[in-house]
Design a protein around this motif. Structure first.
Motif, PDB file in Angstrom:
ATOM      1  N   THR A 105      23.901  35.424  19.391  1.00 10.62           N
ATOM      2  CA  THR A 105      23.028  36.596  19.206  1.00 10.62           C
ATOM      3  C   THR A 105      21.682  36.173  18.634  1.00 10.62           C
ATOM      4  OG1 THR A 105      24.955  38.027  18.871  1.00 10.62           O
ATOM      5  CG2 THR A 105      22.822  38.874  18.164  1.00 10.62           C
ATOM      6  N   ALA A 106      21.697  35.390  17.568  1.00 14.58           N
ATOM      7  CA  ALA A 106      20.435  34.904  17.000  1.00 14.58           C
ATOM      8  C   ALA A 106      19.707  33.999  17.982  1.00 14.58           C
ATOM      9  CB  ALA A 106      20.696  34.161  15.694  1.00 14.58           C
ATOM     10  N   ALA A 107      20.444  33.354  18.893  1.00 14.65           N
ATOM     11  CA  ALA A 107      19.816  32.458  19.869  1.00 14.65           C
ATOM     12  C   ALA A 107      18.865  33.206  20.787  1.00 14.65           C
ATOM     13  CB  ALA A 107      20.890  31.738  20.689  1.00 14.65           C
ATOM     14  N   PHE A 108      19.128  34.470  21.065  1.00 19.92           N
ATOM     15  CA  PHE A 108      18.167  35.231  21.876  1.00 19.92           C
ATOM     16  C   PHE A 108      17.309  36.171  21.048  1.00 19.92           C
ATOM     17  CE2 PHE A 108      22.023  37.967  22.424  1.00 19.92           C
ATOM     18  CZ  PHE A 108      21.521  39.201  22.046  1.00 19.92           C
ATOM     19  N   VAL A 109      17.813  36.620  19.898  1.00 18.76           N
ATOM     20  CA  VAL A 109      17.028  37.536  19.063  1.00 18.76           C
ATOM     21  C   VAL A 109      15.771  36.850  18.532  1.00 18.76           C
ATOM     22  CG1 VAL A 109      17.019  38.712  16.823  1.00 18.76           C
ATOM     23  CG2 VAL A 109      18.917  39.066  18.419  1.00 18.76           C
ATOM     24  N   LEU A 110      15.905  35.626  18.031  1.00 21.14           N
ATOM     25  CA  LEU A 110      14.768  34.948  17.396  1.00 21.14           C
ATOM     26  C   LEU A 110      13.610  34.696  18.365  1.00 21.14           C
ATOM     27  CD1 LEU A 110      16.849  32.533  15.175  1.00 21.14           C
ATOM     28  CD2 LEU A 110      15.244  34.260  14.325  1.00 21.14           C
ATOM     29  N   PRO A 111      13.814  34.095  19.524  1.00 19.58           N
ATOM     30  CA  PRO A 111      12.661  33.885  20.419  1.00 19.58           C
ATOM     31  C   PRO A 111      12.074  35.181  20.959  1.00 19.58           C
ATOM     32  CG  PRO A 111      14.703  33.150  21.465  1.00 19.58           C
ATOM     33  CD  PRO A 111      15.023  33.422  20.037  1.00 19.58           C
ATOM     34  N   LEU A 112      12.896  36.202  21.164  1.00 23.53           N
ATOM     35  CA  LEU A 112      12.353  37.473  21.639  1.00 23.53           C
ATOM     36  C   LEU A 112      11.498  38.130  20.559  1.00 23.53           C
ATOM     37  CD1 LEU A 112      15.405  38.916  23.621  1.00 23.53           C
ATOM     38  CD2 LEU A 112      13.274  37.985  24.557  1.00 23.53           C
ATOM     39  N   LEU A 113      11.922  38.049  19.314  1.00 25.71           N
ATOM     40  CA  LEU A 113      11.102  38.583  18.219  1.00 25.71           C
ATOM     41  C   LEU A 113       9.770  37.841  18.131  1.00 25.71           C
ATOM     42  CD1 LEU A 113      13.746  39.133  15.395  1.00 25.71           C
ATOM     43  CD2 LEU A 113      12.395  40.913  16.516  1.00 25.71           C
ATOM     44  N   GLY A 135      21.172  33.640   5.640  1.00 26.21           N
ATOM     45  CA  GLY A 135      22.279  32.738   5.362  1.00 26.21           C
ATOM     46  C   GLY A 135      22.545  31.711   6.437  1.00 26.21           C
ATOM     47  N   TYR A 136      21.607  31.533   7.383  1.00 28.01           N
ATOM     48  CA  TYR A 136      21.775  30.522   8.422  1.00 28.01           C
ATOM     49  C   TYR A 136      21.333  29.174   7.854  1.00 28.01           C
ATOM     50  CZ  TYR A 136      21.832  34.633  11.533  1.00 28.01           C
ATOM     51  OH  TYR A 136      22.113  35.836  12.132  1.00 28.01           O
ATOM     52  N   ALA A 137      22.267  28.285   7.606  1.00 26.85           N
ATOM     53  CA  ALA A 137      21.938  27.007   6.988  1.00 26.85           C
ATOM     54  C   ALA A 137      21.175  26.106   7.944  1.00 26.85           C
ATOM     55  CB  ALA A 137      23.219  26.321   6.507  1.00 26.85           C
ATOM     56  N   ALA A 138      21.604  26.067   9.195  1.00 28.44           N
ATOM     57  CA  ALA A 138      20.974  25.222  10.207  1.00 28.44           C
ATOM     58  C   ALA A 138      21.272  25.812  11.571  1.00 28.44           C
ATOM     59  CB  ALA A 138      21.494  23.782  10.113  1.00 28.44           C
ATOM     60  N   PRO A 139      20.456  25.502  12.571  1.00 25.57           N
ATOM     61  CA  PRO A 139      20.713  26.039  13.917  1.00 25.57           C
ATOM     62  C   PRO A 139      22.061  25.570  14.460  1.00 25.57           C
ATOM     63  CG  PRO A 139      18.494  25.122  13.766  1.00 25.57           C
ATOM     64  CD  PRO A 139      19.217  24.704  12.528  1.00 25.57           C
ATOM     65  N   SER A 140      22.754  26.476  15.141  1.00 20.81           N
ATOM     66  CA  SER A 140      24.000  26.120  15.808  1.00 20.81           C
ATOM     67  C   SER A 140      23.666  25.388  17.107  1.00 20.81           C
ATOM     68  CB  SER A 140      24.819  27.374  16.108  1.00 20.81           C
ATOM     69  OG  SER A 140      24.186  28.154  17.109  1.00 20.81           O
ATOM     70  N   PRO A 141      24.659  24.730  17.734  1.00 27.09           N
ATOM     71  CA  PRO A 141      24.362  24.006  18.970  1.00 27.09           C
ATOM     72  C   PRO A 141      23.702  24.856  20.046  1.00 27.09           C
ATOM     73  CG  PRO A 141      26.492  23.331  18.129  1.00 27.09           C
ATOM     74  CD  PRO A 141      26.022  24.453  17.248  1.00 27.09           C
ATOM     75  N   ILE A 142      24.157  26.092  20.233  1.00 22.23           N
ATOM     76  CA  ILE A 142      23.543  26.907  21.283  1.00 22.23           C
ATOM     77  C   ILE A 142      22.135  27.318  20.898  1.00 22.23           C
ATOM     78  CG2 ILE A 142      24.440  29.155  20.481  1.00 22.23           C
ATOM     79  CD1 ILE A 142      24.845  29.820  23.489  1.00 22.23           C
ATOM     80  N   GLN A 143      21.872  27.510  19.606  1.00 24.12           N
ATOM     81  CA  GLN A 143      20.517  27.839  19.162  1.00 24.12           C
ATOM     82  C   GLN A 143      19.572  26.661  19.351  1.00 24.12           C
ATOM     83  OE1 GLN A 143      21.394  29.026  15.163  1.00 24.12           O
ATOM     84  NE2 GLN A 143      22.305  30.979  15.791  1.00 24.12           N
ATOM     85  N   LEU A 144      20.057  25.447  19.111  1.00 22.95           N
ATOM     86  CA  LEU A 144      19.230  24.252  19.286  1.00 22.95           C
ATOM     87  C   LEU A 144      18.729  24.129  20.723  1.00 22.95           C
ATOM     88  CD1 LEU A 144      21.237  21.595  17.225  1.00 22.95           C
ATOM     89  CD2 LEU A 144      18.898  22.373  16.765  1.00 22.95           C
ATOM     90  N   GLU A 145      19.564  24.469  21.686  1.00 23.11           N
ATOM     91  CA  GLU A 145      19.173  24.329  23.085  1.00 23.11           C
ATOM     92  C   GLU A 145      18.447  25.556  23.613  1.00 23.11           C
ATOM     93  OE1 GLU A 145      21.665  22.302  25.951  1.00 23.11           O
ATOM     94  OE2 GLU A 145      23.244  22.207  24.435  1.00 23.11           O
ATOM     95  N   ALA A 146      18.908  26.750  23.208  1.00 26.35           N
ATOM     96  CA  ALA A 146      18.385  27.973  23.819  1.00 26.35           C
ATOM     97  C   ALA A 146      17.018  28.371  23.288  1.00 26.35           C
ATOM     98  CB  ALA A 146      19.381  29.115  23.598  1.00 26.35           C
ATOM     99  N   ILE A 147      16.798  28.271  21.998  1.00 24.53           N
ATOM    100  CA  ILE A 147      15.570  28.825  21.409  1.00 24.53           C
ATOM    101  C   ILE A 147      14.311  28.176  21.981  1.00 24.53           C
ATOM    102  CG2 ILE A 147      14.246  29.017  19.252  1.00 24.53           C
ATOM    103  CD1 ILE A 147      16.912  29.656  17.844  1.00 24.53           C
ATOM    104  N   THR A 167      37.858  35.885  13.146  1.00 22.24           N
ATOM    105  CA  THR A 167      37.970  35.123  11.904  1.00 22.24           C
ATOM    106  C   THR A 167      37.436  33.721  12.139  1.00 22.24           C
ATOM    107  OG1 THR A 167      39.496  34.439  10.138  1.00 22.24           O
ATOM    108  CG2 THR A 167      40.314  34.295  12.395  1.00 22.24           C
ATOM    109  N   GLY A 168      37.286  32.958  11.062  1.00 22.38           N
ATOM    110  CA  GLY A 168      36.788  31.601  11.183  1.00 22.38           C
ATOM    111  C   GLY A 168      35.377  31.527  11.707  1.00 22.38           C
ATOM    112  N   ARG A 169      34.531  32.486  11.366  1.00 25.76           N
ATOM    113  CA  ARG A 169      33.171  32.518  11.891  1.00 25.76           C
ATOM    114  C   ARG A 169      32.228  31.709  11.016  1.00 25.76           C
ATOM    115  NH1 ARG A 169      32.809  36.402  15.829  1.00 25.76           N
ATOM    116  NH2 ARG A 169      30.578  36.691  15.630  1.00 25.76           N
ATOM    117  N   SER A 192      29.578  31.684  17.930  1.00 24.88           N
ATOM    118  CA  SER A 192      28.786  30.478  18.169  1.00 24.88           C
ATOM    119  C   SER A 192      27.324  30.636  17.780  1.00 24.88           C
ATOM    120  CB  SER A 192      28.870  30.082  19.642  1.00 24.88           C
ATOM    121  OG  SER A 192      28.331  31.108  20.458  1.00 24.88           O
ATOM    122  N   GLY A 193      26.909  31.831  17.373  1.00 24.08           N
ATOM    123  CA  GLY A 193      25.515  32.055  17.011  1.00 24.08           C
ATOM    124  C   GLY A 193      24.637  32.472  18.163  1.00 24.08           C
TER     125      GLY A 193
END
Length: 426
Positions: free
Chosen positions: A55-63, A23-35, A340-342, A52-53
């Protein structure tokens, strides 16, 4: 021009598909820079508010790193270590690794280690080694002492919620874990707040690190409407019940100060026909996990909890957070309302305030750069007057109704100095 997708960051097609399925439509700002930086092997300091996303910012490159390496860990060895402060966060991070890694060619072996459950199944699961271990410090050290795993082959270390890992209770454990790791490794440090202690930890841990700072809570989550309702303490439960019924809130997280309050408020709501349940540290781990899952799936409407759930709780469609009791720490206010508001969804955060807690709310507003109007609900107008201000010890802050451990140490030191002074002995 369309927004960049996950594949454009250098991720494999399998992981890009996993992002879409999650369900991730597009990378979040932190994912754009970190990945991209993490895929290149850089150390990273990520300053990221909740939601801010990160968790996926470090999970994806480590996987992806593990998927591209045909080697498997040796018996009882670990390739990636993620250290987190709470059981709930450990379970959540482990779930993200499993969900996003389900489509990779090399299915990573993932172990989630925390207390509150039997250690024996965790020991058995580590016999063949693990690609990824997500652990709380105490249980990890317990397993190290039992020779159930070794950390001398760790290739990447993640300290998630590093500001919490700096708390007094974690300091010695954290240092023991770091001492067991190899000197050559990739280091990732994520923190929602950045006190001087986090900077000192980063300086000693990271090498040539990229600093990625996500937008602040106020900027990144404008969809969270924050309201303050003035009400006498004895009528908070009644007002909460009124709001639940009149506003038709469907899924609500209520924060209280103590375990007893969690049981008491949940019982009062349940007795009046509202499906509510408590969550706190006195409950066994299996029951805590069961309650969280029931809340996520709509098994009940209201979860009344201590700050146990202020971090590491991700519930899709969480409508409202209620601060029945204000958080002791201004920083915890940010973490609470961030439930909330995530992911860009709208959210509502409601805080109850009375004459005795007004000063503490003003402190929270000052620290978080907020200015929230006080509201009253018809029929629940407060009648209690503010108590006269208490003398302070000159430390310059009202942190809550009870003095903190630091305040007590200061007071004891001042008393000891007074006893030794000539004026005191004359």
């Amino acid at each position: 021009m369309s927004a960049p997708g996950f594949a454009s960051l250098g991720l494999s097609s399998a992981l890009a598909r996993a992002c879409t399925a999650a369900g991730y439509a597009a990378p979040s700002p932190i994912q754009l820079e970190a990945i991209p930086a993490l895929l290149r092997g850089r150390d990273l300091l990520g300053l990221a508010p909740t939601g801010s996303g990160k968790t996926a910012a470090f999970v994806l490159p480590l996987l992806q790193r593990l998927d591209g390496d045909q080697r498997r860990p040796g018996p009882r060895h670990v390739r990636v270590l993620v250290l987190v402060p709470t059981r709930e966060l450990a379970a959540q991070v482990g779930d993200v690794f499993r969900r996003l890694g389900a489509t990779t060619a090399q299915r990573a072996r993932i172990a989630v280690l925390h207390g509150g459950v039997s250690v024996n199944p965790q020991m058995m699961g580590l016999r063949g080694g693990a690609d990824i271990v997500v652990a709380t410090p105490g249980r990890l050290l317990d397993l190290l002492d039992r020779n159930a795993l070794h950390l001398d082959a760790v290739q990447a270390l993640v300290l998630d919620e590093a500001d919490r890992l700096l708390d007094h209770g974690f300091a010695a454990e954290r240092e023991r874990v770091l001492a067991a790791l190899p000197a050559k490794r990739q280091n990732l440090l994520f923190s929602a707040t950045f006190p001087p202690e986090v900077q000192a930890l980063a300086d000693g841990l990271l090498r040539d690190a990229l600093r990625v700072e996500a937008a602040t809570m106020a900027a990144s989550a404008p969809a969270i409407l924050q309201r303050v309702l003035a009400v006498d303490p004895g009528r908070r439960t009644e007002l909460l019940r009124h709001l639940l019924q009149q506003e038709h809130w469907q899924r609500v997280l209520v924060f209280v100060a103590t375990r007893h309050a969690a049981d008491h408020v949940a019982r009062k709501l349940y007795d009046r026909g509202i499906f509510a349940a408590p969550l706190h540290g006195d409950l066994g781990q299996s029951l805590r996990a069961e309650r969280l899952e029931q809340f996520r799936t709509g098994g009940f409407d209201v979860l009344v909890t201590t700050d146990l759930a202020a971090r590491g709780l991700d519930v899709a469609g969480l409508d409202v957070v209620v601060n029945y009791d204000l958080p002791r720490s201004p920083t915890d206010y940010v973490h609470r309302i961030g439930r909330t508001g995530r992911a860009g969804a709208a959210g509502l955060a409601v805080s109850f305030v009375d004459a005795a807690t007004e000063a503490h709310l003003r402190l929270i507003e000052k620290r978080q750069h907020l200015q929230l109007p006080r509201e009253q609900v018809a029929g629940f107008e407060p009648t209690e007057a503010a108590a006269p201000p208490r003398p302070t010890d000159g430390t310059g802050g009202i942190k809550g109704r009870r003095p903190s451990k630091k305040d007590k140490l200061r007071a004891a030191a001042a008393a000891a100095a007074a006893v030794k002074s000539p004026a005191a002995s004359s």
